[in-house]
Scaffold this active site. Sequence first.
Site, PDB file in Angstrom:
ATOM      1  NE  ARG A  94      79.548  15.386  72.302  1.00  0.00           N
ATOM      2  CZ  ARG A  94      79.835  15.310  73.546  1.00  0.00           C
ATOM      3  NH1 ARG A  94      79.261  14.397  74.379  1.00  0.00           N
ATOM      4  NH2 ARG A  94      80.970  16.248  73.728  1.00  0.00           N
ATOM      5  CG  ASN A 352      81.053  25.072  65.957  1.00  0.00           C
ATOM      6  OD1 ASN A 352      82.278  25.270  66.669  1.00  0.00           O
ATOM      7  ND2 ASN A 352      80.815  26.135  65.144  1.00  0.00           N
ATOM      8  CG  HIS A 354      78.673  18.996  72.400  1.00  0.00           C
ATOM      9  ND1 HIS A 354      77.615  18.374  72.028  1.00  0.00           N
ATOM     10  CD2 HIS A 354      78.725  19.042  73.694  1.00  0.00           C
ATOM     11  CE1 HIS A 354      77.303  17.491  73.188  1.00  0.00           C
ATOM     12  NE2 HIS A 354      78.146  18.122  74.157  1.00  0.00           N
ATOM     13  CB  CYS A 355      79.515  18.320  66.393  1.00  0.00           C
ATOM     14  SG  CYS A 355      78.131  19.292  66.420  1.00  0.00           S
ATOM     15  CB  ILE A 356      84.722  17.961  66.555  1.00  0.00           C
ATOM     16  CG1 ILE A 356      85.215  19.252  67.568  1.00  0.00           C
ATOM     17  CG2 ILE A 356      84.012  18.395  65.013  1.00  0.00           C
ATOM     18  CD1 ILE A 356      86.236  20.115  66.641  1.00  0.00           C
TER      19      ILE A 356
END
Length: 369
Positions: A94, A352, A354-356
Amino acid sequence: MSSTLYTSPTLDGFRMPAEHEPQDQVWMAWPTREDNWREKGKHAQAEFVAVATAIAQSTKVTFIVDDKHYEQARLALHDQIRVIKIPSDDCWMRDIGATYVINDLGERRANSWQFNAWGGELDGLYDSWEQDNAVAEKMAAVTDDYVYQVPLILEGGSIHVDGEGTLFTTEECLLHPSRNPHLSKKEIEDLLKAYLSVEKIVWLKNGLYNDETNGHVDNIMHVVRPGVVALTDCEDPSDPQYAISKAALKVLSETVDAKGRTLDIIKLPLPGPLFVSEDEAKNLLDSDSMNRQAGERLAASYANFLITNHSVIFPTFGEKTDDHAKDTLQKAFPNHNLIGVYARNILLGGGNIHCITQQVPMKRSIKEF
């Protein structure tokens, strides 16, 4: 392709689409960094595979990995998931990946932000980030899109858009002295407007408590659709998250979006609070910047989910709040397939689902939908 453009998306008639708009694929990166992922990443890798498998039910998935770990990733992932050799310093796609923009003619281009590992020399999470900073342009070459080099240090997780002119962010992150101290708030707003084609910027004061990204907006709230947002709530006045969430609720309740709408705010429960266990703090390489200590508060949030075509992939933690979060999200997305993925080990690394992940929008015109 990946030729650099010297104008801006707004001047060229491009805008950043919202996450709920049609996607061509989702990109991820293989977790191997041993000062962030315990036991050489094996626990995190299993959860990354589970996330990718869930996404693949509705959207193509592309993984990037370095030469050394290519065979490991290829063997772990389903054949339908593409794995390509692009090195990175860690795996937060992200934040390191391209942020795409589209126009109404069906064309797509990519923004490459400047990346400094969430703070550079001031409070960055590692010392060298050259490979991460090169990912967005390499990504755009693979997706065959022209690139804008944006003169702004910014991570993709620090912004949310509704696709209709509104952007959400936090002062804690974008105004942090480790990002763009030479720019004023207005100058940052002007760059966001130029490169994402937004008209209204909604500033929350802070992100989630103890979030080592300096308060990314995607860990405290999410845009469900235009005019509707999901916010991490906290009902315990003794919890440090309480004041943060109530302040965010006040801002969101009192604002109107770019279309003049007041926002419908869906409250998501706060998991835990969760803390790093003794075992989870072991088997990590020593690091001055990412020092994982037993008893440290984790920045856990159900808002850190991914919308991808007809699915919503959200994190679960083995907590009693998981069911409440699932019910709340299912009501928010009645026409989506809701898939919960146990993601505590991803959380231990500092983010989490969304971040990955980083979505690549469809090239065809949104007017077809």
